[in-house]
Write a protein that holds these residues in place. Structure first.
Motif, PDB file in Angstrom:
ATOM      1  N   GLU A  51      61.103   1.307  47.820  1.00  0.00           N
ATOM      2  CA  GLU A  51      60.316   1.399  46.323  1.00  0.00           C
ATOM      3  C   GLU A  51      61.298   0.815  45.240  1.00  0.00           C
ATOM      4  O   GLU A  51      60.767   0.718  44.133  1.00  0.00           O
ATOM      5  CB  GLU A  51      60.150   2.777  46.241  1.00  0.00           C
ATOM      6  N   ARG A 104      60.294   5.386  50.486  1.00  0.00           N
ATOM      7  CA  ARG A 104      59.541   6.273  50.673  1.00  0.00           C
ATOM      8  C   ARG A 104      59.202   6.338  52.074  1.00  0.00           C
ATOM      9  O   ARG A 104      58.654   5.484  52.634  1.00  0.00           O
ATOM     10  CB  ARG A 104      58.273   5.741  49.960  1.00  0.00           C
ATOM     11  N   VAL A 121      61.126  10.908  49.994  1.00  0.00           N
ATOM     12  CA  VAL A 121      61.868   9.644  49.489  1.00  0.00           C
ATOM     13  C   VAL A 121      63.496   9.822  50.395  1.00  0.00           C
ATOM     14  O   VAL A 121      63.886  10.979  50.214  1.00  0.00           O
ATOM     15  CB  VAL A 121      62.209   9.157  48.271  1.00  0.00           C
TER      16      VAL A 121
END
Ligand SMILES: Cc1cc2nc3c(=O)[nH]c(=O)nc-3n(C[C@H](O)[C@H](O)[C@H](O)COP(=O)(O)OP(=O)(O)OC[C@H]3O[C@@H](n4cnc5c(N)ncnc54)[C@H](O)[C@@H]3O)c2cc1C
Length: 415
Positions: free
Chosen positions: A94, A106, A113
């Motif tokens: 991400e 993620r 995360v």
């Protein structure tokens, strides 16, 4: 052993897997000998590798090429290595903290995360096409479902629109036309009893940008032979699918057409949303030193770009397979130099250079024939069929995923 360094590869398709297996086979053993501990992380938002090359046939019918044959678990390809040496992370990159040398992933299992610090980083996140049926958009299950949806619709379709004059559009239109309409007989240019109106629209004034004008004309002739009409100079601006499953497309010339099936197959978008803007070109491709295949110097040391997401790549396996030995060699040089403990930690001697080819090379099956060229030399239709159209080269899937593709030491190089 010293502290463990993370070798992180973002993207587990042709490029990422090629670098990851080269690392475990040909680079890590040399670092082990120096007492340097490394751990490989391969990160992909899909748990399964997708052989998108086969999708133009697979979307038409499972009787031609079942979707199941195009997908293979990425993690299975690493089973032959010591399980302590690698981790497959199923998740989406991400963001990328360039200064802090950390990527944020993620996780696909919903656990949130994971921040992953790296000592060396390989960006291999490729590109996507508009339809998940022809490339990964999130997990493989979405692509598989999209193919199966088309499998349900196409056999009974009486009208199909394919948008895009590149190889994906031409191959898909050819497969649809051949399946629904058959092929023209001797001394005929069109099938005698077509079942469906199949139309390929392209905004260009010729098909297949990589191939010559003569081969583009040949492609249109072969499309006509399987009952496909080509409309030039028009693009699809938007599309709406109604409750009955019919799709109406709005075209750049102001017209609206409705068809039982619409397949968008134009253009590609680089999967680089996680990367900061200053490390990408205007189209979103990662800025790369086109000779060494390291990322732009602003990305920091030991950051590399593999495959289609790089601004150096022409796309396709030819470009990829030419780049892999260069990447593996220069990564090995950098990591051995860093392991030497010298203050500058620069490898001695010149880097292995990448010399991409601009020659006319492409093979495009069209129904039972095809067009193509190798280094500017025309490939006859039966050879295109033999080399690619027969089974869309699905025999290459195992060696891509399990690393046999880079079994030979691709870091051996003499200047
Ligand atoms: C329909 C189709 C047909 C093709 N046919 C041919 C052909 O016949 N011959 C040929 O030479 N080339 C062909 N190509 C091109 C060829 O497939 C590509 O050149 C090749 O796959 C590029 O490999 P790659 O690893 O760079 O990227 P990709 O194959 O695009 O893979 C990128 C990987 O990165 C993952 N990823 C993306 N973003 C993230 C993220 N943020 N976080 C984690 N993971 C991420 C994706 O899930 C994917 O697994 C075709 C392409 C398509 C779409």
């Amino acid at each position: 052993m010293s502290e463990t360094h993370n070798f992180v590869v973002l993207g587990g398709s042709g490029a990422g897997l090629g670098v990851a297996h080269s690392f475990l086979k040909h680079i890590k053993p040399e670092l082990d000998k120096l007492g340097k501990a490394y751990h490989l992380y391969v990160v992909d938002r899909s748990s399964h590798f997708f052989w998108s090359t086969g999708s133009p046939r697979s979307v038409v019918s499972a009787t031609l090429l079942p979707a199941d044959e195009l997908f293979t678990p990425i993690a299975d390809g690493f089973k032959s290595y010591d399980s302590e040496s690698y981790t497959f992370v199923h998740g989406t990159a991400e963001s990328w903290d360039v200064e802090g040398r950390v990527v944020t992933i993620r996780l696909s299992d919903g656990r949130g995360v994971q921040t992953l610090p790296y000592y060396a980083l390989v960006l291999a996140t490729g590109v996507r096409t508009p339809s998940p049926a022809t490339s990964i958009h999130d997990d493989y299950a979405t692509s598989k479902a999209s193919i199966e949806d088309l499998n349900r619709k196409i056999p009974s379709a009486t009208s199909v629109i394919v948008a895009g004059g590149g190889p994906t559009g031409v191959e898909t239109a050819g497969e649809v036309g051949h399946f629904l309409n058959g092929s023209a007989g001797w001394f005929r240019s069109r099938p005698s009893n077509p079942k469906a109106k199949v139309t390929l629209v392209t905004k260009g004034d010729k098909l297949l940008p990589v191939l010559s004008e003569a081969r583009a004309i040949e492609a249109e002739t072969l499309l006509n032979r399987v009952g496909v009409d080509v409309v030039y100079g028009v693009s699809v601006v938007s599309s709406v699918t109604d409750a009955d499953g019919k799709t109406t497309v709005s075209l750049s010339n102001g017209e609206e057409w409705t068809a039982d099936v619409y397949i968008p197959a134009w253009g590609t978008t680089p999967n680089s949303e996680y990367a900061p803007a200053h490390l990408k070109n205007d189209q979103g491709y990662i800025k790369t030193n086109g000779t060494t295949l390291r990322a732009d110097a602003a990305a920091g040391p030991r950051v590399y770009v593999a495959g289609d997401v790089g601004d150096y790549s022409r796309g396709g396996f030819h470009s990829l397979y030419t780049a892999l030995p260069v990447l593996a060699t220069n990564i090995k040089r950098d990591l051995l130099a860093a392991a030497s403990g010298r203050p500058d930690a620069k490898p001695e001697g010149p880097d292995r250079p990448f010399t991409g080819s601009t020659a006319e090379t492409q093979a495009v099956p069209i129904g039972p024939s095809g067009v193509g060229a190798v280094n500017g030399w025309r490939l006859p239709g039966f050879l295109v069929w033999l080399a690619k159209g027969r089974n869309y080269m699905i025999g290459n899937i195992p060696m891509t995923v399990n690393g046999d593709m880079v079994r030979r030491d691709n870091t051996v190089w003499k200047q």
